[in-house]
Design a protein around this motif. Structure first.
Motif, mmCIF file in Angstrom:
data_model
loop_
_atom_site.group_PDB
_atom_site.id
_atom_site.type_symbol
_atom_site.label_atom_id
_atom_site.label_comp_id
_atom_site.label_asym_id
_atom_site.label_seq_id
_atom_site.Cartn_x
_atom_site.Cartn_y
_atom_site.Cartn_z
ATOM 1 N N ALA A 77 23.447 -38.869 -4.382
ATOM 2 C CA ALA A 77 23.543 -40.009 -3.474
ATOM 3 C C ALA A 77 24.953 -40.570 -3.572
ATOM 4 O O ALA A 77 25.473 -40.759 -4.671
ATOM 5 N N THR A 78 25.566 -40.809 -2.420
ATOM 6 C CA THR A 78 26.859 -41.472 -2.382
ATOM 7 C C THR A 78 26.625 -42.917 -1.990
ATOM 8 O O THR A 78 26.011 -43.190 -0.953
ATOM 9 N N PHE B 52 10.579 -37.081 -4.376
ATOM 10 C CA PHE B 52 11.944 -37.570 -4.614
ATOM 11 C C PHE B 52 12.254 -38.843 -3.835
ATOM 12 O O PHE B 52 12.721 -39.834 -4.409
ATOM 13 N N PRO B 53 11.991 -38.873 -2.497
ATOM 14 C CA PRO B 53 12.310 -40.098 -1.757
ATOM 15 C C PRO B 53 11.491 -41.306 -2.200
ATOM 16 O O PRO B 53 11.970 -42.433 -2.171
ATOM 17 N N LEU B 54 10.259 -41.066 -2.636
ATOM 18 C CA LEU B 54 9.421 -42.174 -3.107
ATOM 19 C C LEU B 54 10.001 -42.799 -4.364
ATOM 20 O O LEU B 54 10.035 -44.026 -4.511
ATOM 21 N N LEU C 190 13.178 -42.657 -5.305
ATOM 22 C CA LEU C 190 14.432 -43.329 -4.937
ATOM 23 C C LEU C 190 14.159 -44.659 -4.240
ATOM 24 O O LEU C 190 14.870 -45.647 -4.478
ATOM 25 N N ARG C 191 13.154 -44.713 -3.395
ATOM 26 C CA ARG C 191 12.794 -45.973 -2.732
ATOM 27 C C ARG C 191 12.453 -47.035 -3.777
ATOM 28 O O ARG C 191 12.864 -48.192 -3.649
ATOM 29 N N GLU C 192 11.708 -46.651 -4.811
ATOM 30 C CA GLU C 192 11.364 -47.609 -5.865
ATOM 31 C C GLU C 192 12.593 -48.030 -6.663
ATOM 32 O O GLU C 192 12.732 -49.202 -7.012
ATOM 33 N N VAL C 193 13.473 -47.080 -6.962
ATOM 34 C CA VAL C 193 14.696 -47.429 -7.697
ATOM 35 C C VAL C 193 15.456 -48.513 -6.939
ATOM 36 O O VAL C 193 15.862 -49.527 -7.519
ATOM 37 N N PHE C 194 15.619 -48.320 -5.638
ATOM 38 C CA PHE C 194 16.392 -49.294 -4.868
ATOM 39 C C PHE C 194 15.625 -50.599 -4.658
ATOM 40 O O PHE C 194 16.241 -51.659 -4.552
ATOM 41 N N ALA C 195 14.310 -50.554 -4.652
ATOM 42 C CA ALA C 195 13.525 -51.792 -4.584
ATOM 43 C C ALA C 195 13.737 -52.617 -5.853
ATOM 44 O O ALA C 195 13.949 -53.837 -5.789
ATOM 45 N N PHE C 196 13.682 -51.962 -6.997
ATOM 46 C CA PHE C 196 13.957 -52.661 -8.255
ATOM 47 C C PHE C 196 15.397 -53.164 -8.290
ATOM 48 O O PHE C 196 15.654 -54.303 -8.684
ATOM 49 N N TYR C 197 16.339 -52.326 -7.892
ATOM 50 C CA TYR C 197 17.749 -52.705 -7.917
ATOM 51 C C TYR C 197 18.002 -53.954 -7.070
ATOM 52 O O TYR C 197 18.628 -54.917 -7.528
#
Length: 184
Positions: free
Chosen positions: A36-37, A150-152, A154-161
Motif C-alpha cells: 500500500a502506498t 486481505f481487504p477485510l 486492511l479495512r479494519e486496520v484503517f478503521a482502528f487507525y
C-alpha cells in the motif's frame, strides 16, 4: 511466552499449503505481499497500534501449525504475538534508487518465507519515502488468509487507525472465529 489457547484441524486448502510449505520451504510459494502506498503524513505509532489491535481481534492471525508428533496436522492459536515490524527511512534516496531498493526488498522479503510452526505468519515493513509518502509492505503466508480476507483486514486496520487519530477506540462488531469455518 505465548500460550496455546485453541487448536483445531486444517481446512483441505490449508493442508495442501502446509505440504508445499514444508516440502518446498525455500520456494516462496504461498508467501503473499500486499503493498500500500500512503500519500499523507502517517502517525506511525497509531498505525502500528492499529495493526496490533487487528491481530488481537482475529485468532487466525495468531495461528501457527504443528505437524510433528501429532496424528494429523493442527493449527494452534496462541494468546499473543509480536508482529515483526521493520521501519526503513529512504528520504535521502532518489526515485530510481528507491525503486531499485524497494524491488530488492520485495525479493529478499519473499525469499525469507515463514516458519509455519511459529506465529505470527505475517510481518510488516514500513518504508518512508518522504514526509508524505510511505509504502507499507504486509507479508503474510497464504495458509492463514485467503485473497478475499486481505481487504477485510486492511479495512479494519484503517478503521482502528482513524479512530486512534481521533483519540477514540474503533467500534467494530465482534469477528467470527476461524474455528467456526473449520467446524462448518
Amino acid at each position: 511466552m505465548a500460550h496455546v489457547i485453541d487448536q483445531y484441524e486444517l481446512s483441505p486448502m490449508q493442508a495442501g499449503m502446509l505440504f508445499h510449505g514444508v516440502s518446498e520451504a525455500d520456494s516462496g510459494i504461498d508467501v503473499e505481499q500486499i503493498i500500500a502506498t500512503l500519500r499523507e503524513p502517517l502517525a506511525e505509532a497509531h498505525f502500528l497500534r492499529a495493526w496490533r489491535s487487528v491481530v488481537e481481534r482475529h485468532s487466525v492471525l495468531r495461528s501457527r501449525f504443528r505437524w510433528v508428533d501429532v496424528p494429523e496436522p493442527v493449527q494452534e492459536v496462541v494468546d499473543q504475538v509480536q508482529i515483526p515490524i521493520e521501519q526503513i527511512d529512504w528520504r535521502t534516496l532518489e526515485g530510481v534508487e528507491r525503486d531499485r531498493r524497494f524491488q530488492a526488498l520485495l525479493d529478499n522479503d519473499r525469499a525469507r518465507g515463514f516458519e509455519l510452526q511459529r506465529a505470527p505468519l505475517m510481518r510488516l515493513t514500513l518504508v518512508r519515502f518522504d514526509e508524505c509518502e510511505f509504502r507499507v509492505l504486509w507479508t503474510i503466508h497464504h495458509i492463514i488468509l485467503d485473497g478475499r480476507s486481505f481487504p477485510l483486514v486492511l479495512r479494519e486496520v484503517f478503521a482502528f487507525y482513524e479512530a486512534y487519530l481521533r483519540g477514540e477506540g474503533a467500534d467494530l462488531p465482534p469477528p467470527r472465529p476461524y474455528r467456526d469455518y473449520i467446524e462448518w
